[in-house]
Design a protein around this motif. Sequence first.
Motif, PDB file in Angstrom:
ATOM      1  N   MET A   1     -14.030 -22.298  24.613  1.00  0.00           N
ATOM      2  CA  MET A   1     -14.615 -23.458  25.257  1.00  0.00           C
ATOM      3  C   MET A   1     -13.709 -23.887  26.416  1.00  0.00           C
ATOM      4  N   ASP A   2     -14.286 -24.005  27.620  1.00  0.00           N
ATOM      5  CA  ASP A   2     -13.460 -24.415  28.753  1.00  0.00           C
ATOM      6  C   ASP A   2     -13.325 -25.933  28.811  1.00  0.00           C
ATOM      7  N   ASN A   3     -12.469 -26.413  29.688  1.00  0.00           N
ATOM      8  CA  ASN A   3     -12.174 -27.845  29.778  1.00  0.00           C
ATOM      9  C   ASN A   3     -13.383 -28.696  30.122  1.00  0.00           C
ATOM     10  N   LYS A   4     -14.361 -28.146  30.806  1.00  0.00           N
ATOM     11  CA  LYS A   4     -15.557 -28.915  31.168  1.00  0.00           C
ATOM     12  C   LYS A   4     -16.463 -29.169  29.964  1.00  0.00           C
ATOM     13  N   ILE A   6     -15.137 -30.063  27.007  1.00  0.00           N
ATOM     14  CA  ILE A   6     -14.314 -30.866  26.107  1.00  0.00           C
ATOM     15  C   ILE A   6     -14.261 -32.298  26.606  1.00  0.00           C
ATOM     16  N   CYS A   7     -14.476 -33.251  25.716  1.00  0.00           N
ATOM     17  CA  CYS A   7     -14.356 -34.665  26.068  1.00  0.00           C
ATOM     18  C   CYS A   7     -12.889 -34.955  26.409  1.00  0.00           C
ATOM     19  N   PRO A   8     -12.642 -35.602  27.537  1.00  0.00           N
ATOM     20  CA  PRO A   8     -11.254 -35.871  27.921  1.00  0.00           C
ATOM     21  C   PRO A   8     -10.545 -36.864  26.998  1.00  0.00           C
ATOM     22  N   PHE A   9     -11.289 -37.628  26.227  1.00  0.00           N
ATOM     23  CA  PHE A   9     -10.669 -38.589  25.317  1.00  0.00           C
ATOM     24  C   PHE A   9     -10.379 -37.977  23.954  1.00  0.00           C
ATOM     25  N   CYS A  10     -11.413 -37.570  23.231  1.00  0.00           N
ATOM     26  CA  CYS A  10     -11.236 -37.112  21.845  1.00  0.00           C
ATOM     27  C   CYS A  10     -10.942 -35.616  21.734  1.00  0.00           C
ATOM     28  N   GLN A  11     -11.114 -34.889  22.822  1.00  0.00           N
ATOM     29  CA  GLN A  11     -10.859 -33.445  22.874  1.00  0.00           C
ATOM     30  C   GLN A  11     -11.830 -32.639  22.007  1.00  0.00           C
ATOM     31  N   GLN A  12     -13.003 -33.191  21.723  1.00  0.00           N
ATOM     32  CA  GLN A  12     -14.051 -32.480  20.991  1.00  0.00           C
ATOM     33  C   GLN A  12     -15.127 -32.025  21.991  1.00  0.00           C
ATOM     34  N   ALA A  51     -20.817 -38.391  23.612  1.00  0.00           N
ATOM     35  CA  ALA A  51     -21.610 -39.527  23.144  1.00  0.00           C
ATOM     36  C   ALA A  51     -20.847 -40.357  22.120  1.00  0.00           C
ATOM     37  N   GLN A  52     -20.055 -39.720  21.269  1.00  0.00           N
ATOM     38  CA  GLN A  52     -19.291 -40.466  20.269  1.00  0.00           C
ATOM     39  C   GLN A  52     -18.289 -41.405  20.929  1.00  0.00           C
TER      40      GLN A  52
END
Length: 72
Positions: A1-4, A6-12, A51-52
Amino acid sequence: MDNKQICPFCQQANQCGVNAAKGCWCLSQTIPPRLINLLPATMQGKDCICAQCVNAFNLDPTAFKHKYQTFI
């Protein structure tokens, strides 16, 4: 999974569907500008928040800021 993806806050996984035929979930939801402003300027408009995290911020912005204070 690339960085785009991944949520920048929770990293999920952020479940970004911007390139999907039906579009992304975020197009039907308002993302609070105050939440976006917690990100560094270089990430705003480029990294998708999940969304979380959007829901957690909407429920309690202060607690969210405390949990993810590395961006503040």
